[in-house]
Design an enzyme around this catalytic site. Sequence first.
Site, PDB file in Angstrom:
ATOM      1  N   CYS A   4      51.376  38.645   9.343  1.00  0.00           N
ATOM      2  CA  CYS A   4      51.320  38.208  10.739  1.00  0.00           C
ATOM      3  C   CYS A   4      51.902  39.281  11.655  1.00  0.00           C
ATOM      4  O   CYS A   4      53.053  39.688  11.515  1.00  0.00           O
ATOM      5  CB  CYS A   4      52.082  36.894  10.906  1.00  0.00           C
ATOM      6  SG  CYS A   4      52.246  36.399  12.626  1.00  0.00           S
ATOM      7  N   CYS A   7      55.079  37.979  13.544  1.00  0.00           N
ATOM      8  CA  CYS A   7      56.246  37.941  12.652  1.00  0.00           C
ATOM      9  C   CYS A   7      56.764  39.355  12.402  1.00  0.00           C
ATOM     10  O   CYS A   7      57.986  39.575  12.356  1.00  0.00           O
ATOM     11  CB  CYS A   7      55.899  37.253  11.343  1.00  0.00           C
ATOM     12  SG  CYS A   7      55.771  35.451  11.444  1.00  0.00           S
ATOM     13  N   ASP A  30      52.724  42.748  26.277  1.00  0.00           N
ATOM     14  CA  ASP A  30      51.437  42.911  25.603  1.00  0.00           C
ATOM     15  C   ASP A  30      51.080  44.398  25.579  1.00  0.00           C
ATOM     16  O   ASP A  30      51.256  45.114  26.573  1.00  0.00           O
ATOM     17  CB  ASP A  30      50.355  42.102  26.331  1.00  0.00           C
ATOM     18  CG  ASP A  30      49.109  41.895  25.479  1.00  0.00           C
ATOM     19  OD1 ASP A  30      48.858  40.743  25.080  1.00  0.00           O
ATOM     20  OD2 ASP A  30      48.389  42.886  25.224  1.00  0.00           O
ATOM     21  N   HIS A  46      56.900  30.722  12.510  1.00  0.00           N
ATOM     22  CA  HIS A  46      55.460  30.975  12.435  1.00  0.00           C
ATOM     23  C   HIS A  46      54.700  29.656  12.464  1.00  0.00           C
ATOM     24  O   HIS A  46      54.741  28.883  11.496  1.00  0.00           O
ATOM     25  CB  HIS A  46      55.085  31.756  11.166  1.00  0.00           C
ATOM     26  CG  HIS A  46      53.616  32.018  11.085  1.00  0.00           C
ATOM     27  ND1 HIS A  46      53.055  33.186  11.560  1.00  0.00           N
ATOM     28  CD2 HIS A  46      52.593  31.259  10.659  1.00  0.00           C
ATOM     29  CE1 HIS A  46      51.740  33.126  11.403  1.00  0.00           C
ATOM     30  NE2 HIS A  46      51.434  31.958  10.859  1.00  0.00           N
ATOM     31  N   GLY A  91      39.203  33.061  22.128  1.00  0.00           N
ATOM     32  CA  GLY A  91      39.778  34.398  22.264  1.00  0.00           C
ATOM     33  C   GLY A  91      41.058  34.616  21.487  1.00  0.00           C
ATOM     34  O   GLY A  91      41.693  35.660  21.634  1.00  0.00           O
ATOM     35  N   THR A  93      43.180  35.917  18.726  1.00  0.00           N
ATOM     36  CA  THR A  93      43.027  36.935  17.689  1.00  0.00           C
ATOM     37  C   THR A  93      44.254  37.020  16.792  1.00  0.00           C
ATOM     38  O   THR A  93      44.189  37.595  15.707  1.00  0.00           O
ATOM     39  CB  THR A  93      42.771  38.328  18.310  1.00  0.00           C
ATOM     40  OG1 THR A  93      43.887  38.678  19.141  1.00  0.00           O
ATOM     41  CG2 THR A  93      41.498  38.339  19.140  1.00  0.00           C
ATOM     42  N   HIS A  96      49.628  33.321  15.401  1.00  0.00           N
ATOM     43  CA  HIS A  96      51.028  32.911  15.565  1.00  0.00           C
ATOM     44  C   HIS A  96      51.120  32.585  17.049  1.00  0.00           C
ATOM     45  O   HIS A  96      50.868  33.467  17.888  1.00  0.00           O
ATOM     46  CB  HIS A  96      51.954  34.065  15.162  1.00  0.00           C
ATOM     47  CG  HIS A  96      53.423  33.805  15.310  1.00  0.00           C
ATOM     48  ND1 HIS A  96      54.347  34.185  14.353  1.00  0.00           N
ATOM     49  CD2 HIS A  96      54.151  33.255  16.320  1.00  0.00           C
ATOM     50  CE1 HIS A  96      55.564  33.868  14.759  1.00  0.00           C
ATOM     51  NE2 HIS A  96      55.474  33.306  15.963  1.00  0.00           N
ATOM     52  N   HIS A  98      51.354  32.154  20.816  1.00  0.00           N
ATOM     53  CA  HIS A  98      51.929  33.022  21.835  1.00  0.00           C
ATOM     54  C   HIS A  98      51.384  32.598  23.192  1.00  0.00           C
ATOM     55  O   HIS A  98      50.177  32.421  23.359  1.00  0.00           O
ATOM     56  CB  HIS A  98      51.615  34.499  21.568  1.00  0.00           C
ATOM     57  CG  HIS A  98      50.170  34.777  21.308  1.00  0.00           C
ATOM     58  ND1 HIS A  98      49.573  34.486  20.087  1.00  0.00           N
ATOM     59  CD2 HIS A  98      49.196  35.297  22.090  1.00  0.00           C
ATOM     60  CE1 HIS A  98      48.297  34.814  20.142  1.00  0.00           C
ATOM     61  NE2 HIS A  98      48.032  35.300  21.343  1.00  0.00           N
ATOM     62  N   HIS A 100      50.652  33.740  26.855  1.00  0.00           N
ATOM     63  CA  HIS A 100      50.526  34.937  27.695  1.00  0.00           C
ATOM     64  C   HIS A 100      51.105  34.608  29.070  1.00  0.00           C
ATOM     65  O   HIS A 100      50.574  33.739  29.770  1.00  0.00           O
ATOM     66  CB  HIS A 100      49.060  35.310  27.893  1.00  0.00           C
ATOM     67  CG  HIS A 100      48.321  35.718  26.663  1.00  0.00           C
ATOM     68  ND1 HIS A 100      47.990  37.033  26.387  1.00  0.00           N
ATOM     69  CD2 HIS A 100      47.810  34.990  25.633  1.00  0.00           C
ATOM     70  CE1 HIS A 100      47.308  37.088  25.243  1.00  0.00           C
ATOM     71  NE2 HIS A 100      47.177  35.866  24.783  1.00  0.00           N
TER      72      HIS A 100
HETATM   73  P1  5GP Z   1      45.188  36.541  21.706  1.00  0.00           P
HETATM   74  O1  5GP Z   1      43.892  37.288  21.851  1.00  0.00           O
HETATM   75  O2  5GP Z   1      45.428  36.117  20.262  1.00  0.00           O
HETATM   76  O3  5GP Z   1      45.371  35.394  22.675  1.00  0.00           O
HETATM   77  O4  5GP Z   1      46.328  37.558  22.107  1.00  0.00           O
HETATM   78  C1  5GP Z   1      46.755  38.596  21.277  1.00  0.00           C
HETATM   79  C2  5GP Z   1      47.371  39.640  22.168  1.00  0.00           C
HETATM   80  O5  5GP Z   1      48.146  40.509  21.364  1.00  0.00           O
HETATM   81  C3  5GP Z   1      46.350  40.499  22.919  1.00  0.00           C
HETATM   82  O6  5GP Z   1      46.526  40.339  24.323  1.00  0.00           O
HETATM   83  C4  5GP Z   1      46.662  41.928  22.442  1.00  0.00           C
HETATM   84  O7  5GP Z   1      46.569  42.876  23.489  1.00  0.00           O
HETATM   85  C5  5GP Z   1      48.084  41.793  21.925  1.00  0.00           C
HETATM   86  N1  5GP Z   1      48.414  42.744  20.869  1.00  0.00           N
HETATM   87  C6  5GP Z   1      47.626  43.107  19.815  1.00  0.00           C
HETATM   88  N2  5GP Z   1      48.290  43.979  19.024  1.00  0.00           N
HETATM   89  C7  5GP Z   1      49.533  44.143  19.600  1.00  0.00           C
HETATM   90  C8  5GP Z   1      50.674  44.929  19.228  1.00  0.00           C
HETATM   91  O8  5GP Z   1      50.724  45.638  18.220  1.00  0.00           O
HETATM   92  N3  5GP Z   1      51.751  44.865  20.071  1.00  0.00           N
HETATM   93  C9  5GP Z   1      51.746  44.091  21.193  1.00  0.00           C
HETATM   94  N4  5GP Z   1      52.861  44.114  21.957  1.00  0.00           N
HETATM   95  N5  5GP Z   1      50.706  43.331  21.554  1.00  0.00           N
HETATM   96  C10 5GP Z   1      49.598  43.364  20.758  1.00  0.00           C
HETATM   97 ZN    ZN Z   2      53.861  34.833  12.455  1.00  0.00          ZN
END
Ligand code: 5GP
Ligand code: ZN
Length: 112
Positions: A4, A7, A30, A46, A91, A93, A96, A98, A100
């Site tokens: 993860c 994590c 981010d 987690h 959306g 990806t 875990h 989170h 925004h």
């Molecule tokens: P999701 O698409 O799951 O809602 O959001 C995942 C977020 O994680 C995305 O906005 C992406 O830019 C961010 N992200 C992906 N890899 C990393 C990383 O290694 N470090 C940080 N700080 N953010 C990341």
């Molecule tokens: Zn996790």
Amino acid sequence: MDSCLICAIIAGEIPGDFVLQEEHVVAFRDINPKAPVHVLVVPRVHVENVAELAATSPQILAAMATAAQRIADSETGGQFRWIFNTGENAGQTVFHVHGHVIGGGVLSWDPA
Ligand code: 5GP
Ligand code: ZN
């Protein structure tokens, strides 16, 4: 949970630009910001998505909300959008949970 990303960031195995670290909640910027302020607020535990967190640890979800407000208070004059992508089609990806925290300036897209 080795596989993860979040994590791994919490554990310090992958660098994170932290803005807040509490007993149950941490927040970091981010890597691909979509607004002047784009911070991910996460529980240390987690859990895959926000509904699962609400069902298992509602007090941690509440701590995430107050953390998001404090980040906004210091960075965006207290105004922000809080987004939980839930499921691949929405959306998500990283699986875990989170939130925004998006803000700074006037947000151009209004879902309502
Ligand atoms: P999701 O698409 O799951 O809602 O959001 C995942 C977020 O994680 C995305 O906005 C992406 O830019 C961010 N992200 C992906 N890899 C990393 C990383 O290694 N470090 C940080 N700080 N953010 C990341
Ligand atoms: Zn996790």
